[in-house]
Motif scaffolding. Structure first.
Motif, mmCIF file in Angstrom:
data_model
loop_
_atom_site.group_PDB
_atom_site.id
_atom_site.type_symbol
_atom_site.label_atom_id
_atom_site.label_comp_id
_atom_site.label_asym_id
_atom_site.label_seq_id
_atom_site.Cartn_x
_atom_site.Cartn_y
_atom_site.Cartn_z
ATOM 1 N N GLU A 16 0.828 -1.203 0.000
ATOM 2 C CA GLU A 16 0.000 0.000 0.000
ATOM 3 C C GLU A 16 0.863 1.255 0.000
ATOM 4 O O GLU A 16 0.532 2.253 -0.648
ATOM 5 N N LEU A 17 1.960 1.213 0.720
ATOM 6 C CA LEU A 17 2.871 2.357 0.760
ATOM 7 C C LEU A 17 3.589 2.538 -0.568
ATOM 8 O O LEU A 17 3.674 3.644 -1.107
ATOM 9 N N MET A 18 4.092 1.461 -1.112
ATOM 10 C CA MET A 18 4.886 1.524 -2.330
ATOM 11 C C MET A 18 4.030 1.761 -3.571
ATOM 12 O O MET A 18 4.472 2.374 -4.537
ATOM 13 N N GLY A 19 2.794 1.235 -3.553
ATOM 14 C CA GLY A 19 1.989 1.283 -4.754
ATOM 15 C C GLY A 19 2.485 0.231 -5.739
ATOM 16 O O GLY A 19 3.570 -0.338 -5.587
ATOM 17 N N TYR A 20 1.681 -0.046 -6.738
ATOM 18 C CA TYR A 20 2.080 -1.031 -7.739
ATOM 19 C C TYR A 20 1.726 -0.494 -9.117
ATOM 20 O O TYR A 20 0.568 -0.185 -9.401
ATOM 21 N N GLU A 21 2.719 -0.347 -9.961
ATOM 22 C CA GLU A 21 2.503 0.115 -11.322
ATOM 23 C C GLU A 21 2.450 -1.104 -12.250
ATOM 24 O O GLU A 21 3.431 -1.844 -12.368
ATOM 25 N N LEU A 22 1.318 -1.285 -12.878
ATOM 26 C CA LEU A 22 1.126 -2.436 -13.759
ATOM 27 C C LEU A 22 1.705 -2.112 -15.132
ATOM 28 O O LEU A 22 1.280 -1.150 -15.789
ATOM 29 N N SER A 23 2.667 -2.899 -15.572
ATOM 30 C CA SER A 23 3.284 -2.667 -16.878
ATOM 31 C C SER A 23 2.338 -3.104 -17.984
ATOM 32 O O SER A 23 1.454 -3.960 -17.793
#
Length: 253
Positions: A203-210
């Motif tokens: 949640e802190l880092m976030g996730y960027e979906l390629s």
């Protein structure tokens, strides 16, 4: 306030007192964020600010900058905010930082209204960068000098040896909790302040979906779509595929 949780992301806060930090070792130990001292008063810049910013970001650690407040009246707080803004802008501005800026308020300096003093700093910084800053303080100080009107400001709370801090002034939740001032972390010589985020590391880092990963999942959804003749199922597969396209920055179909 809410209790601590083992699933929460762990972090530190640092200044020149920690000397030269091996940020790669810090990240490898499980630390995912760091608040870095930037300024104090209207003339002091921490000597390790630039090095800590560069080192932490290179290691994949989320960073936030904090200002140690010396102001006793709102007018002085605005001057301190201007100095903080000037220093961070010289390093690339707020875009260089992942976490909200923070005001560290823990000294009175014979102030008559520290709530208004805090509000002056917070308002100036928010107006400049359109980012809601955090307020750092601790139980006695909050009870003694701050009032409930600050309760809508996200709290970075120092409270040691307590699993679930009590509500204080206008706050019923903390966003970050400094739970120790004597932590040991690989890559840092000597003690360091330990912190916890109210959420997981994901949640802190976030996730960027390629785009590549999204399209691989969409391919499975397309196969499932073609394998069924049920309209409701096809609609759901189509919806999910478009959600993946949006999440990866692609146009819907």
């Amino acid at each position: 306030m809410q209790a601590r949780d083992n699933s929460h992301a762990r972090g530190i806060d640092v200044s020149h007192y920690q000397g030269t930090i091996d940020w790669a070792k810090v990240r490898a130990s499980g630390i995912s964020f760091a608040f870095i001292k930037a300024t104090e008063g209207t003339t002091y810049t921490d000597s390790k600010l630039a090095a800590n910013l560069a080192g932490a970001k290179a290691a994949g650690i989320k960073v936030g900058a904090y200002h140690f407040c010396r102001a006793g009246i709102p007018g002085d707080a605005e001057k301190e905010a201007n100095y903080f803004i000037q220093v961070l802008n010289s390093l690339g501005g707020i875009a260089k930082w992942d976490l909200p800026p923070a005001l560290d308020i823990e000294t009175t300096n014979n102030a008559t209204n520290l709530t208004r003093t805090c509000q002056a700093w917070l308002s100036r910084v928010q107006a400049t960068w359109n980012v809601q800053p955090l307020l750092y303080t601790y139980p006695y100080f909050a009870k003694s000098y701050l009032d409930a009107s600050l309760g809508n400001v996200p709290l970075w709370y120092a409270n040691y040896g307590v699993n679930q801090p009590a509500d204080v002034a206008g706050w019923t939740r903390w966003q970050f909790l400094q739970y120790s001032d004597s932590g040991t972390v690989p890559g840092i010589v000597g003690p360091v302040d330990m912190n916890e985020f109210d959420g997981s590391e994901d949640e802190l880092m976030g996730y960027e979906l390629s785009v590549d990963d999204a399209n691989k999942i969409i391919a499975f959804l397309s196969a499932a779509y073609n394998a069924t003749s049920i309209p409701a199922a096809q609609d759901e597969f189509h919806r999910l595929a478009n959600e993946l396209r949006k999440a990866s920055g692609q146009p819907e179909q």
